[in-house]
Design a protein around this motif. Structure first.
Motif, short mmCIF file in Angstrom:
data_model
loop_
_atom_site.label_atom_id
_atom_site.label_comp_id
_atom_site.label_asym_id
_atom_site.label_seq_id
_atom_site.Cartn_x
_atom_site.Cartn_y
_atom_site.Cartn_z
N ILE A 90 0.82 -1.23 -0.01
CA ILE A 90 0.39 -0.14 0.47
C ILE A 90 1.06 1.14 -0.03
O ILE A 90 1.85 1.61 0.91
N ARG A 91 0.69 1.91 -0.39
CA ARG A 91 1.77 3.98 -1.30
C ARG A 91 0.48 4.35 -0.15
O ARG A 91 -0.80 4.60 -0.43
N VAL A 92 1.48 5.21 0.62
CA VAL A 92 1.19 5.71 1.96
C VAL A 92 1.93 6.86 1.67
O VAL A 92 2.67 7.20 1.04
N LYS A 93 1.06 7.75 2.51
CA LYS A 93 1.49 9.56 2.81
C LYS A 93 2.24 9.05 3.80
O LYS A 93 2.73 8.96 4.67
N PRO A 94 3.12 10.31 3.75
CA PRO A 94 4.30 10.31 4.34
C PRO A 94 4.10 10.82 6.22
O PRO A 94 2.59 10.88 6.54
N GLY A 95 4.72 10.03 6.61
CA GLY A 95 3.80 9.87 8.63
C GLY A 95 3.02 9.25 8.49
O GLY A 95 2.17 8.68 9.59
N ALA A 96 3.07 8.52 8.13
CA ALA A 96 1.95 6.76 8.33
C ALA A 96 2.87 6.07 9.31
O ALA A 96 3.41 5.38 9.43
N LEU A 97 2.02 5.58 10.32
CA LEU A 97 2.55 4.47 11.55
C LEU A 97 2.14 3.40 11.15
O LEU A 97 1.40 3.07 11.07
N LEU A 98 3.58 2.18 11.43
CA LEU A 98 2.91 1.36 11.40
C LEU A 98 2.40 0.38 12.00
O LEU A 98 2.22 -0.53 12.08
N ASN A 99 3.28 0.89 13.87
CA ASN A 99 1.36 0.51 14.65
C ASN A 99 0.25 0.35 13.56
O ASN A 99 -0.66 -0.74 14.08
N LEU A 100 -0.28 1.69 13.56
CA LEU A 100 -2.10 1.86 13.42
C LEU A 100 -1.59 0.89 11.80
O LEU A 100 -2.66 0.40 11.81
N ALA A 101 -0.68 0.69 11.02
CA ALA A 101 -1.06 -0.28 9.53
C ALA A 101 -1.24 -1.58 9.88
O ALA A 101 -2.05 -2.44 9.39
N THR A 102 -0.35 -2.11 11.00
CA THR A 102 -0.81 -3.25 11.92
C THR A 102 -2.15 -3.25 12.03
O THR A 102 -2.90 -4.42 12.16
N ILE A 103 -2.74 -2.65 13.38
CA ILE A 103 -3.89 -2.79 14.10
C ILE A 103 -5.32 -2.44 12.31
O ILE A 103 -6.21 -3.30 13.15
N TYR A 104 -5.00 -2.24 11.38
CA TYR A 104 -5.73 -2.08 10.47
C TYR A 104 -6.42 -3.39 10.39
O TYR A 104 -7.15 -4.06 9.91
N ALA A 105 -4.81 -3.57 10.05
CA ALA A 105 -4.83 -4.83 9.20
C ALA A 105 -5.67 -6.35 10.04
O ALA A 105 -6.35 -7.53 9.59
N GLY A 106 -5.15 -6.10 11.52
CA GLY A 106 -6.04 -6.48 12.41
C GLY A 106 -7.47 -6.73 11.95
O GLY A 106 -8.06 -8.09 11.95
N THR A 107 -8.18 -5.58 12.42
CA THR A 107 -9.14 -5.83 12.02
C THR A 107 -10.01 -6.15 10.33
O THR A 107 -10.58 -6.76 10.49
N ALA A 108 -8.87 -5.54 9.50
CA ALA A 108 -9.75 -7.06 8.41
C ALA A 108 -9.12 -7.83 8.32
O ALA A 108 -10.10 -8.62 7.53
N VAL A 109 -8.50 -9.24 8.48
CA VAL A 109 -8.15 -10.41 8.74
C VAL A 109 -9.95 -10.57 9.62
O VAL A 109 -10.09 -11.37 8.87
N SER A 110 -9.34 -9.55 10.86
CA SER A 110 -10.50 -10.53 11.95
C SER A 110 -12.40 -10.66 11.05
O SER A 110 -13.18 -11.37 10.27
N LYS A 111 -12.78 -9.27 10.12
CA LYS A 111 -13.16 -9.46 9.21
C LYS A 111 -13.63 -10.45 8.24
O LYS A 111 -14.85 -10.85 8.93
N ALA A 112 -12.81 -10.21 7.78
CA ALA A 112 -12.55 -11.20 6.68
C ALA A 112 -12.60 -12.86 6.90
O ALA A 112 -13.99 -13.70 6.37
N ILE A 113 -12.27 -13.19 8.27
CA ILE A 113 -12.66 -14.54 9.25
C ILE A 113 -14.10 -14.34 9.55
O ILE A 113 -14.62 -15.94 9.05
N GLU A 114 -14.73 -13.57 10.32
CA GLU A 114 -15.52 -13.78 10.87
C GLU A 114 -16.77 -13.40 9.33
O GLU A 114 -17.89 -14.88 9.73
N GLU A 115 -16.59 -12.92 8.77
CA GLU A 115 -17.67 -13.15 7.73
C GLU A 115 -17.30 -14.46 6.86
O GLU A 115 -18.29 -15.51 6.29
N CYS A 116 -16.68 -14.98 6.83
CA CYS A 116 -16.11 -16.04 5.50
C CYS A 116 -16.22 -17.24 6.03
O CYS A 116 -16.49 -17.99 6.03
N CYS A 117 -16.01 -17.50 8.08
CA CYS A 117 -15.87 -19.12 8.42
C CYS A 117 -16.80 -18.87 9.32
O CYS A 117 -17.08 -20.05 10.17
N GLY A 118 -17.81 -17.46 9.86
CA GLY A 118 -18.49 -17.61 10.50
C GLY A 118 -18.27 -17.80 12.23
O GLY A 118 -18.81 -18.56 13.05
#
Ligand code: BTN
Length: 260
Positions: free
Chosen positions: A78-106
Motif C-alpha cells: 500500500i502506497r501511503v502518505k508521509p507520516g504513516a504509522l506502522l503500528n496503525l497499519a498493523t491494527i488496520y490489517a488485524g481489523t481487515a483479517v478479523s472481518k474477513a475471517i468472521e464473514e467467511c468462516c462464521g
C-alpha cells in the motif's frame, strides 16, 4: 487443500478496480517479494500470495512457520502518505483479517496487540507490516499476513503447538485471500477511518489483563486499559503510572492464571 491460483482469487474479489496479483507455489517470503516490487515501482494494492514460504518472517526477527497445503501467506503493498504509522497499519490489517475471517468462516475472533488474530483461544494469524523507505521517507507499507487455515497433519511443531491454532473450516485459501484483500482495500481507500480502531478495540484480547512488557529496555508489568489513537497499548503499572507501548510485545502475565 485446493491450489491457490490467480483466477480463483479473482473469482472471489468484490473490488472492481485493477489490482496486480502474483501467486507463487512457493517463495522465500511474500513480504520480501512485495518490498522488492515496491522499489521497482509496483502500484498500490499489489498483492503477493503463496501456498508456502521457505523463509517466512515474523515480528521481532522471528521466523514464521509457513508449510504448504495448510496456510495462506499473502502481502499487500500500500502506497501511503508521509507520516504513516506502522503500528496503525498493523491494527488496520488485524481489523481487515478479523472481518474477513468472521464473514467467511462464521467464527468469532479476538485481536492480541498488536499483530495476532486469535480464534478459540489460539493464534490463527500473524501480521507483519514493514515500511519501504525512499528519498522522501516512508513511501509504502507492505502488510504481510499469515493464516493457519487448517491444522497441519501431525499438528503444529513443538515450539508453537501451545499457542498456534487453525480456522479448520471449509473456507478456501482463495476465498479468504480475496476477502482479506477486499477488506484491506476498503480500509485504505477510506484512509483508514477511525471506526476500524473501534472495531479493533472491541476485540482487544488484552483488555483488563495483567501483561509483561519491555519499555526502554526495562521489564515491567501492568494492567491493560486500552489502545490509543496511534495504536499504542495503554498500560497502568502497580505504582499507578501509565504508559503507551508503541513497540515490542505484551505477553499475558502469570497473574491472570487462577490457582486452585
Ligand atoms: C508474526 O506472527 O510475528 C507475524 C507473522 C507474519 C507472517 C506473514 S506470512 C506472509 C508474510 N510474509 C512473511 O514473510 N511474513 C508475513
Amino acid at each position: 487443500m485446493n491450489t491457490l491460483t490467480d483466477e480463483k482469487i479473482r473469482s472471489y474479489l468484490k473490488y472492481s478496480g485493477d489490482i496486480d496479483l502474483t501467486v507463487y507455489k512457493t517463495t522465500d517470503s511474500t513480504n520480501l517479494r512485495a518490498k522488492e516490487a515496491a522499489l521497482m515501482g509496483a502500484p498500490s494494492l499489489s498483492v503477493f500470495a503463496a501456498e508456502s514460504q521457505s523463509a517466512g518472517r515474523g515480528r521481532l526477527g522471528r521466523s514464521f512457520y509457513s508449510p504448504t497445503d495448510t496456510g495462506l501467506y499473502m502481502t499487500m503493498l500500500i502506497r501511503v502518505k508521509p507520516g504513516a504509522l506502522l503500528n496503525l497499519a498493523t491494527i488496520y490489517a488485524g481489523t481487515a483479517v478479523s472481518k474477513a475471517i468472521e464473514e467467511c468462516c462464521g467464527l468469532q475472533t479476538k485481536l492480541k496487540w498488536v499483530n495476532d488474530v486469535f480464534v478459540r483461544g489460539k493464534k490463527v494469524c500473524g501480521i507483519l507490516a514493514e515500511a519501504v523507505t525512499g528519498k522522501n521517507g516512508i513511501e509504502a507499507i507492505v502488510i504481510g499476513i499469515g493464516v493457519n487455515v487448517k491444522t497441519p497433519q501431525g499438528g503444529f511443531p513443538d515450539e508453537i503447538k501451545d499457542i498456534a491454532g487453525a480456522l479448520d473450516t471449509d473456507v478456501s485459501r482463495a476465498e479468504l485471500c480475496a476477502a482479506i484483500a477486499d477488506e484491506l482495500i476498503i480500509l485504505s481507500e477510506l484512509d483508514f477511518y477511525p471506526e476500524a480502531l473501534e472495531y479493533y478495540r472491541a476485540r482487544n484480547m488484552l483488555l483488563g489483563m495483567d501483561v509483561e512488557y519491555t519499555l526502554s529496555g526495562q521489564k515491567s508489568h501492568g494492567i491493560v486499559f486500552g489502545i490509543d489513537d496511534a495504536g499504542a497499548l495503554l498500560i497502568q503499572n502497580e505504582n499507578g503510572d501509565t504508559c503507551a507501548l508503541s513497540y515490542g510485545e505484551a505477553t499475558i502475565g502469570s497473574k491472570n492464571v487462577k490457582h486452585a
